[in-house]
Write an enzyme that holds these catalytic residues in place. Structure first.
Site, PDB file in Angstrom:
ATOM      1  N   TYR A   1      -9.678   5.004  -8.846  1.00  0.00           N
ATOM      2  CA  TYR A   1      -9.513   4.950  -7.396  1.00  0.00           C
ATOM      3  C   TYR A   1      -9.078   3.563  -6.915  1.00  0.00           C
ATOM      4  O   TYR A   1      -8.920   3.334  -5.711  1.00  0.00           O
ATOM      5  CB  TYR A   1     -10.803   5.368  -6.697  1.00  0.00           C
ATOM      6  CG  TYR A   1     -11.965   4.414  -6.882  1.00  0.00           C
ATOM      7  CD1 TYR A   1     -12.237   3.432  -5.931  1.00  0.00           C
ATOM      8  CD2 TYR A   1     -12.796   4.495  -8.000  1.00  0.00           C
ATOM      9  CE1 TYR A   1     -13.295   2.558  -6.086  1.00  0.00           C
ATOM     10  CE2 TYR A   1     -13.855   3.624  -8.175  1.00  0.00           C
ATOM     11  CZ  TYR A   1     -14.104   2.661  -7.215  1.00  0.00           C
ATOM     12  OH  TYR A   1     -15.157   1.791  -7.372  1.00  0.00           O
TER      13      TYR A   1
ATOM     14  N   SER B   1     -18.651  -3.603  -5.681  1.00  0.00           N
ATOM     15  CA  SER B   1     -17.761  -3.326  -4.549  1.00  0.00           C
ATOM     16  C   SER B   1     -18.449  -2.394  -3.558  1.00  0.00           C
ATOM     17  O   SER B   1     -19.538  -1.859  -3.826  1.00  0.00           O
ATOM     18  CB  SER B   1     -16.467  -2.681  -5.049  1.00  0.00           C
ATOM     19  OG  SER B   1     -16.737  -1.387  -5.591  1.00  0.00           O
TER      20      SER B   1
ATOM     21  N   VAL C   1      -9.212   8.813  -1.014  1.00  0.00           N
ATOM     22  CA  VAL C   1      -9.928   9.541   0.031  1.00  0.00           C
ATOM     23  C   VAL C   1      -9.010   9.893   1.199  1.00  0.00           C
ATOM     24  O   VAL C   1      -9.206  10.922   1.866  1.00  0.00           O
ATOM     25  CB  VAL C   1     -11.162   8.734   0.505  1.00  0.00           C
ATOM     26  CG1 VAL C   1     -10.767   7.531   1.340  1.00  0.00           C
ATOM     27  CG2 VAL C   1     -12.133   9.641   1.248  1.00  0.00           C
TER      28      VAL C   1
ATOM     29  N   TYR D   1       0.837  -1.197   0.000  1.00  0.00           N
ATOM     30  CA  TYR D   1       0.000   0.000   0.000  1.00  0.00           C
ATOM     31  C   TYR D   1       0.876   1.252   0.000  1.00  0.00           C
ATOM     32  O   TYR D   1       2.065   1.204   0.293  1.00  0.00           O
ATOM     33  CB  TYR D   1      -0.924  -0.010   1.218  1.00  0.00           C
ATOM     34  CG  TYR D   1      -2.135   0.875   1.069  1.00  0.00           C
ATOM     35  CD1 TYR D   1      -3.022   0.701   0.024  1.00  0.00           C
ATOM     36  CD2 TYR D   1      -2.410   1.887   1.995  1.00  0.00           C
ATOM     37  CE1 TYR D   1      -4.144   1.507  -0.113  1.00  0.00           C
ATOM     38  CE2 TYR D   1      -3.520   2.699   1.864  1.00  0.00           C
ATOM     39  CZ  TYR D   1      -4.388   2.502   0.807  1.00  0.00           C
ATOM     40  OH  TYR D   1      -5.485   3.316   0.669  1.00  0.00           O
TER      41      TYR D   1
ATOM     42  N   PHE E   1      -8.084   9.410  -7.573  1.00  0.00           N
ATOM     43  CA  PHE E   1      -8.660   9.858  -6.300  1.00  0.00           C
ATOM     44  C   PHE E   1      -8.309   8.866  -5.204  1.00  0.00           C
ATOM     45  O   PHE E   1      -8.400   7.650  -5.379  1.00  0.00           O
ATOM     46  CB  PHE E   1     -10.183   9.997  -6.377  1.00  0.00           C
ATOM     47  CG  PHE E   1     -10.781  10.498  -5.089  1.00  0.00           C
ATOM     48  CD1 PHE E   1     -10.696  11.841  -4.756  1.00  0.00           C
ATOM     49  CD2 PHE E   1     -11.392   9.622  -4.201  1.00  0.00           C
ATOM     50  CE1 PHE E   1     -11.214  12.313  -3.553  1.00  0.00           C
ATOM     51  CE2 PHE E   1     -11.921  10.076  -3.005  1.00  0.00           C
ATOM     52  CZ  PHE E   1     -11.833  11.426  -2.678  1.00  0.00           C
TER      53      PHE E   1
END
Length: 432
Positions: free
Chosen positions: A342, A251, A369, A151, A367
Site C-alpha cells: 500500500y 506509520s 483506499v 501521485y 491496495f
C-alpha cells in the site's frame, strides 16, 4: 471608537429592523468566518459607509442597502489566480461570494517552494451544497506526493492541498437532506482540498462522523484506519491467534493496524528501521498492542525462528516500504498467503523471488483506499459501515489517533518541514 464614529447606540432600533428585513441571523456564521477576526481592518469602511448613508430617519432604504454591502464585503485580490477554485456550486443570484484562507499551489514542486497561504473566494451555497468550517487536517505522505506531482491522481492547478480532515457544517442548502448545521463531516474522496479555513462542497462529497470522538481521531479517520481495517479484512480470513507481519509499523497505517489487530486478538510482528530511540518507539508500539517489535535487520537473522516459536508464521504481510524490506517480509509468509503493498517509502521496486511464487504460491496484491471508496461509491452503506466500525473502536478506547503535533494554519511552513523529515515520530495536524 466604533460607538463614537458610527453612533451605534442611536442606531440599535434600526439595526433590529434591518435584521428582520434582511434575515441577518442566517448570515451571522458567514460574517464571523469571512472576517477571520480582522474586523478592526474593516472599521474605516464601516465608518465611511455609515456617514455616507447618514443613518438618520428618512433614509431607511438607502441604509438597508449599504448595511448589506458591509456584511458582504471581502478581499478579492487573489481571484484572478484561483478562478477554478471559486466556481459556484450552484447559482445564487444577487449574493457575493465569501472568502477563506487556503494553502494553494499553482505548480508542482517541493512543498516549501510552491505552497502559499492565500485568500480565495468561496462560491455561494447552492441548493445541494453545504458550507463547512474546516477544523483540522493532517499532512499525509500522499499530500506531499500530490504537491510534488508524483501521485496517481492530480488536481487541476491551482489547487488547495490536503486530502483528509474534519470540518463542521455551518450552512446547508435548501435541498440538503443528509446533513444539518453542527454536523462533523469528512471527505468521501481525495482532492477536496482540506488545508483551508472553509469550503463549499456538494452534499454527497462529504459524509458525517460522530462529533463525540476526539478531534484528532476525526481528522485522521478517513485514510489510515480505513486502510488498516480493509487490509486486515479483505485479503485473508484472519482469526484470533493468527499473525500479521508489517513494515513501517510506526506509520499512521501501521499504528492503526496494531490497534485494530489487537482488538481482534490477532498477533502483529512489527518491523521498523533502526534508530537512536528504538527502545522508546518499541515501548510505545507495544503500549498500543503490538505483539513484537523488531528492526529490519532482524528479518535476516536466526532469532526469527525463536520468535515463531511464540506465535505462528504470518498469514498476511503488509508492505509500505518496497525494496529489500518487502522481499524479507515474503520470506516469512505462510505458503499460499498474501502480501499487500500500500506504499513505497523506499522508492524501490518490490522484488519477488521466483521460488516464492513457484514453491510457496504467495499472492502479491496492492491496495489503495481511494480506489476502494470509488469502487464502492454506488453503495453508500459500505463506507458508512466501515466508518461506523472504526468509530466504534475509537469509542471503546481500542483505537486512538497516531502521535500528532498540532500546528496553526499560518505556521504551515514549519508543519511541512517536519512532515518531510526522516524518522518522523508525529503526524502534523493543521488546526484552523
Amino acid at each position: 471608537m466604533w460607538t463614537h464614529a458610527c453612533r451605534l447606540p442611536s442606531l440599535l432600533p434600526r439595526v433590529t429592523m434591518w435584521t428582520h428585513a434582511c434575515r441577518l441571523p442566517s448570515l451571522l456564521p458567514r460574517v464571523t468566518m469571512w472576517t477571520h477576526g480582522r474586523l478592526p481592518s474593516l472599521l474605516p469602511r464601516v465608518t465611511m459607509w455609515t456617514h455616507a448613508c447618514r443613518l438618520w430617519p428618512g433614509s431607511n432604504s438607502a441604509c438597508r442597502r449599504s448595511f448589506f454591502g458591509v456584511v458582504l464585503w471581502r478581499p478579492s485580490r487573489y481571484r484572478a489566480h484561483t478562478d477554478h477554485l471559486t466556481q459556484p456550486a450552484a447559482a445564487l443570484h444577487g449574493h457575493h461570494a465569501a472568502s477563506c484562507e487556503a494553502l494553494v499551489y499553482k505548480q508542482h514542486g517541493h512543498p516549501a517552494a510552491v505552497i502559499q497561504l492565500e485568500e480565495v473566494d468561496l462560491p455561494p451555497v447552492g441548493a445541494k451544497d453545504v458550507l463547512v468550517k474546516i477544523l483540522a487536517s493532517p499532512i499525509n505522505p500522499a499530500d506531499i506526493n500530490m504537491i510534488q506531482g508524483t501521485y496517481a491522481i492530480l488536481p487541476d492547478l491551482p489547487a488547495v492541498g490536503g486530502n483528509e480532515g474534519v470540518g463542521q457544517v455551518v450552512e446547508v442548502g435548501s435541498q440538503v437532506t443528509s446533513l444539518q448545521i453542527g454536523d462533523w463531516v469528512i471527505p468521501k474522496d481525495a482532492s477536496l482540498g482540506m488545508w483551508r479555513t472553509a469550503a463549499v462542497v456538494k452534499e454527497d462529497a462529504v459524509i458525517s462522523v460522530p462529533n463525540d470522538i476526539p478531534l484528532l481521531c476525526a481528522a485522521t479517520l478517513g485514510v489510515n484506519p480505513c486502510t488498516a481495517l480493509r487490509m486486515l479484512s479483505d485479503f485473508e480470513l484472519l482469526k484470533p491467534g493468527d499473525s500479521v507481519i508489517q513494515n513501517a509499523a510506526n506509520s499512521g497505517v501501521g499504528q492503526a493496524v496494531i490497534q485494530i489487530a489487537s482488538a481482534k486478538e490477532i498477533n502483529t510482528i512489527n518491523v521498523v528501521r533502526d534508530r537512536p530511540d528504538f527502545t522508546q518507539l518499541s515501548d510505545r508500539l507495544k503500549a498500543l498492542g503490538a505483539s513484537h517489535v523488531i528492526k529490519e535487520e532482524a528479518l535476516r537473522r536466526p532469532e526469527m525462528k525463536e520468535l515463531f516459536q511464540t506465535c505462528p508464521k504470518p498469514k498476511l504481510a503488509l508492505n509500505a516500504v518496497g525494496g529489500k524490506s518487502a522481499t524479507e517480509l515474503l520470506r516469512h509468509l505462510q505458503p499460499g498467503r498474501s502480501m499487500v503493498t500500500y506504499g513505497g517509502m523506499s522508492k524501490q521496486p518490490v522484488t519477488v523471488p521466483v521460488s516464492a511464487l513457484i514453491f510457496k504460491d504467495v499472492k502479491i496484491c496492492g491496495f489503495w483506499v481511494t480506489q476502494w471508496k470509488r469502487d464502492h461509491s454506488h453503495d453508500p452503506g459500505a463506507l458508512r459501515s466501515m466508518l461506523d466500525e472504526v468509530c466504534s473502536l475509537v469509542r471503546q478506547g481500542k483505537l486512538s489517533a497516531p502521535a500528532c503535533s498540532e500546528v496553526g494554519l499560518h505556521d504551515y511552513s514549519k508543519a511541512l518541514h517536519a512532515a518531510m523529515q526522516p524518522f518522523t515520530s508525529a503526524k502534523q495536524i493543521l488546526i484552523t
